[in-house]
Design a protein around this motif. Sequence first.
Motif, PDB file in Angstrom:
ATOM      1  N   TYR A 175      -9.984  27.787  39.537  1.00  0.00           N
ATOM      2  CA  TYR A 175      -9.616  26.950  38.411  1.00  0.00           C
ATOM      3  C   TYR A 175      -8.879  27.688  37.292  1.00  0.00           C
ATOM      4  O   TYR A 175      -7.957  27.149  36.706  1.00  0.00           O
ATOM      5  CB  TYR A 175     -10.862  26.257  37.860  1.00  0.00           C
TER       6      TYR A 175
ATOM      7  N   VAL B 238      -5.117  26.737  35.476  1.00  0.00           N
ATOM      8  CA  VAL B 238      -4.880  26.519  34.049  1.00  0.00           C
ATOM      9  C   VAL B 238      -3.746  27.422  33.565  1.00  0.00           C
ATOM     10  O   VAL B 238      -2.848  26.976  32.844  1.00  0.00           O
ATOM     11  CB  VAL B 238      -6.167  26.766  33.226  1.00  0.00           C
TER      12      VAL B 238
ATOM     13  N   LYS C 113      -0.472  25.509  32.004  1.00  0.00           N
ATOM     14  CA  LYS C 113      -0.445  25.335  30.553  1.00  0.00           C
ATOM     15  C   LYS C 113       0.965  25.587  30.021  1.00  0.00           C
ATOM     16  O   LYS C 113       1.703  26.406  30.549  1.00  0.00           O
ATOM     17  CB  LYS C 113      -1.473  26.225  29.859  1.00  0.00           C
TER      18      LYS C 113
ATOM     19  N   ALA D 195      -6.059  18.135  34.172  1.00  0.00           N
ATOM     20  CA  ALA D 195      -7.219  17.364  33.712  1.00  0.00           C
ATOM     21  C   ALA D 195      -8.335  17.397  34.753  1.00  0.00           C
ATOM     22  O   ALA D 195      -9.519  17.503  34.398  1.00  0.00           O
ATOM     23  CB  ALA D 195      -6.809  15.918  33.426  1.00  0.00           C
TER      24      ALA D 195
ATOM     25  N   TYR E 221     -10.263  20.594  34.424  1.00  0.00           N
ATOM     26  CA  TYR E 221     -11.218  20.580  33.321  1.00  0.00           C
ATOM     27  C   TYR E 221     -12.404  19.680  33.608  1.00  0.00           C
ATOM     28  O   TYR E 221     -13.540  20.002  33.228  1.00  0.00           O
ATOM     29  CB  TYR E 221     -10.529  20.158  32.019  1.00  0.00           C
TER      30      TYR E 221
ATOM     31  N   LEU F 133     -13.790  23.584  35.480  1.00  0.00           N
ATOM     32  CA  LEU F 133     -14.248  24.327  34.314  1.00  0.00           C
ATOM     33  C   LEU F 133     -15.351  23.601  33.574  1.00  0.00           C
ATOM     34  O   LEU F 133     -16.200  24.239  32.962  1.00  0.00           O
ATOM     35  CB  LEU F 133     -13.065  24.592  33.376  1.00  0.00           C
ATOM     36  N   GLY F 134     -15.369  22.289  33.639  1.00  0.00           N
ATOM     37  CA  GLY F 134     -16.396  21.526  32.942  1.00  0.00           C
ATOM     38  C   GLY F 134     -17.771  21.674  33.560  1.00  0.00           C
ATOM     39  O   GLY F 134     -18.778  21.386  32.941  1.00  0.00           O
TER      40      GLY F 134
END
Length: 53
Positions: free
Chosen positions: A15, A19, A23, A41, A44, A48-49
């Motif tokens: 992940y 990003v 980005k 999205a 995340y 990562l969430g």
Amino acid sequence: MRHALAQALYQQHQYVPVVLLLKNLHKEAYPQLDAAYLLLAQVYMDGLGRGGE
């Protein structure tokens, strides 16, 4: 190319590199920005969430 690589990395649960690849992509005239940022999205939300790498 960055988007395709990011998709492959996402499938491998890498992940953080996703990003980093995606980005600031809006600063380039990337025609598939919506799809790239949807992938971001997902990272995340799914990666990562939840304590992913």
